[in-house]
Design a protein around this motif. Structure first.
Motif, PDB file in Angstrom:
ATOM      1  N   SER A  73       0.468  -1.248   0.225  1.00  0.00           N
ATOM      2  CA  SER A  73       0.236  -0.060  -0.283  1.00  0.00           C
ATOM      3  C   SER A  73       0.939   1.246  -0.283  1.00  0.00           C
ATOM      4  O   SER A  73       2.046   1.118   0.758  1.00  0.00           O
ATOM      5  CB  SER A  73      -0.855  -0.201   1.329  1.00  0.00           C
ATOM      6  OG  SER A  73      -0.173   0.354   2.174  1.00  0.00           O
ATOM      7  N   GLU A  83      -1.446   5.560 -10.853  1.00  0.00           N
ATOM      8  CA  GLU A  83      -0.984   4.128 -10.838  1.00  0.00           C
ATOM      9  C   GLU A  83      -1.659   3.760 -12.370  1.00  0.00           C
ATOM     10  O   GLU A  83      -3.115   4.272 -11.832  1.00  0.00           O
ATOM     11  CB  GLU A  83      -1.407   3.588  -9.374  1.00  0.00           C
ATOM     12  CG  GLU A  83      -0.679   1.921  -9.817  1.00  0.00           C
ATOM     13  CD  GLU A  83      -1.082   1.346  -8.447  1.00  0.00           C
ATOM     14  OE1 GLU A  83      -0.214   1.507  -7.795  1.00  0.00           O
ATOM     15  OE2 GLU A  83      -2.219   1.141  -8.251  1.00  0.00           O
ATOM     16  N   HIS A  89      -3.107  11.099  -8.139  1.00  0.00           N
ATOM     17  CA  HIS A  89      -2.882  11.130  -6.768  1.00  0.00           C
ATOM     18  C   HIS A  89      -2.826  12.128  -6.286  1.00  0.00           C
ATOM     19  O   HIS A  89      -1.351  12.501  -6.498  1.00  0.00           O
ATOM     20  CB  HIS A  89      -2.962   9.512  -6.078  1.00  0.00           C
ATOM     21  CG  HIS A  89      -2.917   8.635  -7.052  1.00  0.00           C
ATOM     22  ND1 HIS A  89      -5.006   8.032  -6.311  1.00  0.00           N
ATOM     23  CD2 HIS A  89      -2.793   7.336  -7.949  1.00  0.00           C
ATOM     24  CE1 HIS A  89      -4.892   6.959  -7.798  1.00  0.00           C
ATOM     25  NE2 HIS A  89      -4.088   6.767  -7.532  1.00  0.00           N
ATOM     26  N   SER A  93      -3.364  10.551  -0.959  1.00  0.00           N
ATOM     27  CA  SER A  93      -4.168   9.102  -1.242  1.00  0.00           C
ATOM     28  C   SER A  93      -3.505   7.826  -0.546  1.00  0.00           C
ATOM     29  O   SER A  93      -2.648   7.874  -0.790  1.00  0.00           O
ATOM     30  CB  SER A  93      -4.355   9.753  -2.101  1.00  0.00           C
ATOM     31  OG  SER A  93      -4.488  10.903  -3.637  1.00  0.00           O
ATOM     32  N   ILE A  95      -3.729   3.783  -1.938  1.00  0.00           N
ATOM     33  CA  ILE A  95      -3.442   3.054  -2.814  1.00  0.00           C
ATOM     34  C   ILE A  95      -2.827   1.142  -2.247  1.00  0.00           C
ATOM     35  O   ILE A  95      -1.962   1.631  -1.629  1.00  0.00           O
ATOM     36  CB  ILE A  95      -3.102   3.155  -4.203  1.00  0.00           C
ATOM     37  CG1 ILE A  95      -3.166   4.445  -4.764  1.00  0.00           C
ATOM     38  CG2 ILE A  95      -3.134   2.035  -4.412  1.00  0.00           C
ATOM     39  CD1 ILE A  95      -4.409   4.655  -5.006  1.00  0.00           C
ATOM     40  N   ASN A  97      -2.295  -2.321  -3.652  1.00  0.00           N
ATOM     41  CA  ASN A  97      -2.150  -3.307  -4.462  1.00  0.00           C
ATOM     42  C   ASN A  97      -2.174  -4.676  -4.064  1.00  0.00           C
ATOM     43  O   ASN A  97      -1.260  -5.310  -2.838  1.00  0.00           O
ATOM     44  CB  ASN A  97      -1.086  -3.059  -4.795  1.00  0.00           C
ATOM     45  CG  ASN A  97      -0.706  -1.907  -5.856  1.00  0.00           C
ATOM     46  OD1 ASN A  97      -1.785  -1.316  -6.959  1.00  0.00           O
ATOM     47  ND2 ASN A  97       0.107  -1.600  -5.693  1.00  0.00           N
ATOM     48  N   HIS A 103       1.296  -3.362 -10.994  1.00  0.00           N
ATOM     49  CA  HIS A 103       1.093  -2.037 -11.577  1.00  0.00           C
ATOM     50  C   HIS A 103       2.432  -1.321 -11.869  1.00  0.00           C
ATOM     51  O   HIS A 103       3.497  -1.240 -11.739  1.00  0.00           O
ATOM     52  CB  HIS A 103       0.274  -1.633 -10.012  1.00  0.00           C
ATOM     53  CG  HIS A 103       1.632  -2.201  -8.500  1.00  0.00           C
ATOM     54  ND1 HIS A 103       1.521  -3.327  -8.578  1.00  0.00           N
ATOM     55  CD2 HIS A 103       2.699  -1.194  -8.111  1.00  0.00           C
ATOM     56  CE1 HIS A 103       2.272  -3.943  -7.255  1.00  0.00           C
ATOM     57  NE2 HIS A 103       3.457  -2.183  -7.150  1.00  0.00           N
TER      58      HIS A 103
END
Length: 145
Positions: A73, A83, A89, A93, A95, A97, A103
């Motif tokens: 993350s 991404e 972002h 933010s 994210i 994964n 990615h």
């Protein structure tokens, strides 16, 4: 995020910034650095968790890749990034994964980008995480994939 950036600046001299894995594409070699703060190789030891930071220069594309058995993350600390070209972002933010998720990270044109990252996974994977760079689009097209 401003507080996190300020805290990082206070301990920056104690961090060991690294510039790559075993094989780094030439276009990326001097455009990013990372440091592990907590984990098997960090100054604070942990076996199943890695916390750290990654810094990207402006106009950087970190190639398409995935991590075997590692969930990753990111929290944006400074700068804008994307991404897989799905959204831009901004700081704050988050994210996530999942393991094996492919990615790619692309940063904005003018400002550097600082991300805090966390990895969870098996101890042996976190000790030597490596990464699997995906083949380029051109190579996949030549192979008929």
């Amino acid at each position: 995020m401003v507080g996190m950036a300020r805290a990082l600046s206070r301990v920056s001299a104690q961090l060991s910034w690294e510039y790559g894995y075993e094989k780094v594409p030439k276009t990326l070699a001097r455009k990013y650095a990372y440091c592990e703060v907590l984990g098997p190789r960090g100054p604070v030891r942990a076996e199943r968790l890695v916390l750290g930071f990654v810094l990207f220069a402006p106009r950087t594309t970190y190639p398409q890749h995935s991590h075997k058995e590692i969930e990753e993350s990111y929290i944006s600390v400074a700068g804008d990034w994307s991404e897989n070209d799905t959204a831009v972002h901004a700081p704050g933010s988050l994210i996530l994964n999942r393991p094996e998720h492919e990615h790619r990270i692309t940063t904005a044109d003018l400002d550097p980008c600082l991300l805090a990252y966390a990895w969870i996974g098996p101890e042996d994977r976190l000790s030597a995480p490596g990464m699997k760079l995906s083949s380029t689009r051109k190579a996949r097209m030549q192979q008929g994939i």
